[in-house]
Design an enzyme around this catalytic site. Sequence first.
Site, PDB file in Angstrom:
ATOM      1  N   GLU A 135      -7.301   5.002   7.445  1.00 32.44           N
ATOM      2  CA  GLU A 135      -7.077   6.403   7.066  1.00 32.44           C
ATOM      3  C   GLU A 135      -8.281   6.952   6.298  1.00 32.44           C
ATOM      4  O   GLU A 135      -8.642   8.121   6.439  1.00 32.44           O
ATOM      5  CB  GLU A 135      -5.772   6.519   6.244  1.00 32.44           C
ATOM      6  CG  GLU A 135      -4.556   6.336   7.147  1.00 32.44           C
ATOM      7  CD  GLU A 135      -3.329   5.749   6.479  1.00 32.44           C
ATOM      8  OE1 GLU A 135      -3.250   5.737   5.245  1.00 32.44           O
ATOM      9  OE2 GLU A 135      -2.434   5.289   7.221  1.00 32.44           O
ATOM     10  N   GLY A 163       2.559  -1.024   4.486  1.00 35.91           N
ATOM     11  CA  GLY A 163       2.591   0.392   4.134  1.00 35.91           C
ATOM     12  C   GLY A 163       4.026   0.872   4.000  1.00 35.91           C
ATOM     13  O   GLY A 163       4.682   0.662   2.976  1.00 35.91           O
ATOM     14  N   GLY A 164       4.543   1.481   5.045  1.00 37.74           N
ATOM     15  CA  GLY A 164       5.871   2.114   5.026  1.00 37.74           C
ATOM     16  C   GLY A 164       6.966   1.267   4.390  1.00 37.74           C
ATOM     17  O   GLY A 164       7.714   1.741   3.527  1.00 37.74           O
ATOM     18  N   SER A 219       2.903  -1.999  10.769  1.00 33.64           N
ATOM     19  CA  SER A 219       4.345  -2.052  11.097  1.00 33.64           C
ATOM     20  C   SER A 219       5.007  -3.392  10.755  1.00 33.64           C
ATOM     21  O   SER A 219       5.919  -3.840  11.470  1.00 33.64           O
ATOM     22  CB  SER A 219       4.573  -1.689  12.562  1.00 33.64           C
ATOM     23  OG  SER A 219       4.187  -0.353  12.798  1.00 33.64           O
ATOM     24  N   GLY A 262       1.966   2.324  10.964  1.00 29.92           N
ATOM     25  CA  GLY A 262       2.974   3.382  10.840  1.00 29.92           C
ATOM     26  C   GLY A 262       3.628   3.780  12.153  1.00 29.92           C
ATOM     27  O   GLY A 262       4.307   4.798  12.224  1.00 29.92           O
ATOM     28  N   GLU A 289      -5.896  -4.685  10.679  1.00 34.64           N
ATOM     29  CA  GLU A 289      -4.909  -3.631  10.903  1.00 34.64           C
ATOM     30  C   GLU A 289      -5.247  -2.863  12.177  1.00 34.64           C
ATOM     31  O   GLU A 289      -6.057  -1.914  12.142  1.00 34.64           O
ATOM     32  CB  GLU A 289      -4.898  -2.657   9.723  1.00 34.64           C
ATOM     33  CG  GLU A 289      -4.508  -3.315   8.407  1.00 34.64           C
ATOM     34  CD  GLU A 289      -3.843  -2.319   7.465  1.00 34.64           C
ATOM     35  OE1 GLU A 289      -2.735  -2.586   7.021  1.00 34.64           O
ATOM     36  OE2 GLU A 289      -4.447  -1.264   7.194  1.00 34.64           O
ATOM     37  N   HIS A 346      -9.794   1.363   4.492  1.00 29.44           N
ATOM     38  CA  HIS A 346      -8.563   1.552   5.269  1.00 29.44           C
ATOM     39  C   HIS A 346      -8.857   2.543   6.405  1.00 29.44           C
ATOM     40  O   HIS A 346      -9.655   3.463   6.233  1.00 29.44           O
ATOM     41  CB  HIS A 346      -7.448   2.079   4.352  1.00 29.44           C
ATOM     42  CG  HIS A 346      -6.112   2.062   5.029  1.00 29.44           C
ATOM     43  ND1 HIS A 346      -5.737   3.020   5.930  1.00 29.44           N
ATOM     44  CD2 HIS A 346      -5.082   1.199   4.950  1.00 29.44           C
ATOM     45  CE1 HIS A 346      -4.522   2.742   6.381  1.00 29.44           C
ATOM     46  NE2 HIS A 346      -4.096   1.642   5.804  1.00 29.44           N
ATOM     47  N   ASN A 380       0.872  -1.178   0.000  1.00 29.08           N
ATOM     48  CA  ASN A 380       0.000   0.000   0.000  1.00 29.08           C
ATOM     49  C   ASN A 380       0.907   1.225   0.000  1.00 29.08           C
ATOM     50  O   ASN A 380       1.435   1.607   1.043  1.00 29.08           O
ATOM     51  CB  ASN A 380      -0.906  -0.038   1.245  1.00 29.08           C
ATOM     52  CG  ASN A 380      -1.773   1.204   1.362  1.00 29.08           C
ATOM     53  OD1 ASN A 380      -1.848   2.010   0.437  1.00 29.08           O
ATOM     54  ND2 ASN A 380      -2.428   1.363   2.508  1.00 29.08           N
ATOM     55  N   TRP A 381       1.072   1.808  -1.161  1.00 28.82           N
ATOM     56  CA  TRP A 381       1.988   2.958  -1.276  1.00 28.82           C
ATOM     57  C   TRP A 381       1.405   4.237  -0.689  1.00 28.82           C
ATOM     58  O   TRP A 381       2.099   5.235  -0.579  1.00 28.82           O
ATOM     59  CB  TRP A 381       2.345   3.204  -2.753  1.00 28.82           C
ATOM     60  CG  TRP A 381       3.326   2.231  -3.320  1.00 28.82           C
ATOM     61  CD1 TRP A 381       3.912   1.179  -2.682  1.00 28.82           C
ATOM     62  CD2 TRP A 381       3.869   2.236  -4.655  1.00 28.82           C
ATOM     63  NE1 TRP A 381       4.774   0.516  -3.527  1.00 28.82           N
ATOM     64  CE2 TRP A 381       4.754   1.153  -4.745  1.00 28.82           C
ATOM     65  CE3 TRP A 381       3.667   3.035  -5.777  1.00 28.82           C
ATOM     66  CZ2 TRP A 381       5.458   0.859  -5.919  1.00 28.82           C
ATOM     67  CZ3 TRP A 381       4.351   2.747  -6.947  1.00 28.82           C
ATOM     68  CH2 TRP A 381       5.248   1.659  -7.015  1.00 28.82           C
ATOM     69  N   LYS A 382       0.118   4.223  -0.395  1.00 26.63           N
ATOM     70  CA  LYS A 382      -0.564   5.431   0.104  1.00 26.63           C
ATOM     71  C   LYS A 382      -0.273   6.608  -0.837  1.00 26.63           C
ATOM     72  O   LYS A 382      -0.130   6.404  -2.043  1.00 26.63           O
ATOM     73  CB  LYS A 382      -0.161   5.702   1.559  1.00 26.63           C
ATOM     74  CG  LYS A 382      -0.369   4.460   2.451  1.00 26.63           C
ATOM     75  CD  LYS A 382      -0.272   4.726   3.916  1.00 26.63           C
ATOM     76  CE  LYS A 382      -0.504   3.431   4.686  1.00 26.63           C
ATOM     77  NZ  LYS A 382      -0.472   3.608   6.143  1.00 26.63           N
TER      78      LYS A 382
HETATM   79  P1  PGA Z   1       2.426   0.376   7.883  1.00 29.11           P
HETATM   80  O1  PGA Z   1       0.999   0.621   7.219  1.00 29.11           O
HETATM   81  O2  PGA Z   1       2.985  -0.900   7.307  1.00 29.11           O
HETATM   82  O3  PGA Z   1       3.227   1.576   7.505  1.00 29.11           O
HETATM   83  O4  PGA Z   1       2.217   0.259   9.363  1.00 29.11           O
HETATM   84  C1  PGA Z   1       0.102  -0.436   6.992  1.00 29.11           C
HETATM   85  C2  PGA Z   1      -1.147   0.082   6.344  1.00 29.11           C
HETATM   86  O5  PGA Z   1      -1.587   1.195   6.674  1.00 29.11           O
HETATM   87  O6  PGA Z   1      -1.735  -0.593   5.481  1.00 29.11           O
END
Ligand code: PGA
Length: 238
Positions: free
Chosen positions: A92, A215-216, A194, A164, A158, A90, A5-7
């Site tokens: 977010e 994500g990250g 994470s 994050g 999640e 998600h 997930n590149w966001k």
């Molecule tokens: P993260 O994000 O790996 O940076 O914790 C995961 C996500 O939001 O899908």
Amino acid sequence: MIVANWKMHFNLEKAVSTAHDIKAKLCDSKVNIVVCPPFLYLTKLKESFESCKIKLGAQNLYFEDEGAYTGEVSAMMLKSVGCSYVIVGHSERRNLFNESDFMINKKLKSALAHSLLPILCIGETLEQRQMGKTFNHLKDQLAKNLQDINGTVIIAYEPIWAIGSGNVATLDQIFEVHSFIKDFIKTKVLYGGSVNPQNAYDIGSLDNVDGFLVGGASLETQKFEMIANKFEEAKGVV
Ligand code: PGA
């Protein structure tokens, strides 16, 4: 299955070069790899991943097919550019963009109607966990989001406090929640929050973890590749 997930990261040039690196490392991976870039780069990345098993996903969608919905992108459009998956709900999106359970349910239905495989994200806040409300909350999300759904939906667990933050959930917490989800719905359950090359093997070794939503660490190809390889090792896919 490992989902990147590149966001909201990268310009076009960086997106294409990262896709190129991912292809070089993971084109023949035995683990299913899905890359979810910002909408704008989907078409370009479709070309990048040509002749390769890596699949494309979107990070969101709107539930109507077409119409006067300025700024929105529909399942029909995603399908037409070669997307196979779409992340729905998600945290977010839920928290920063006020997505309700009702909207998420409609988004899932629209994705399925267009043969996109949705990845539904659910998870509790730290406060909910500390107050012992995790399972009630997850059950509520699952019941509302999956109401009257026919078709396969992948679930990503999640915990919001793990996203994050570097605070990954414990193996016991992940195992317990994934069992709970699988009792509710027989489907693949991914863990997200994470995930990194150091914890991917241990989490991947849990029977009821079918993959990761990353994500990250998905923004750095070396880390992403290591996560995929550790997962493959843990599952004995090699
Ligand atoms: P993260 O994000 O790996 O940076 O914790 C995961 C996500 O939001 O899908």
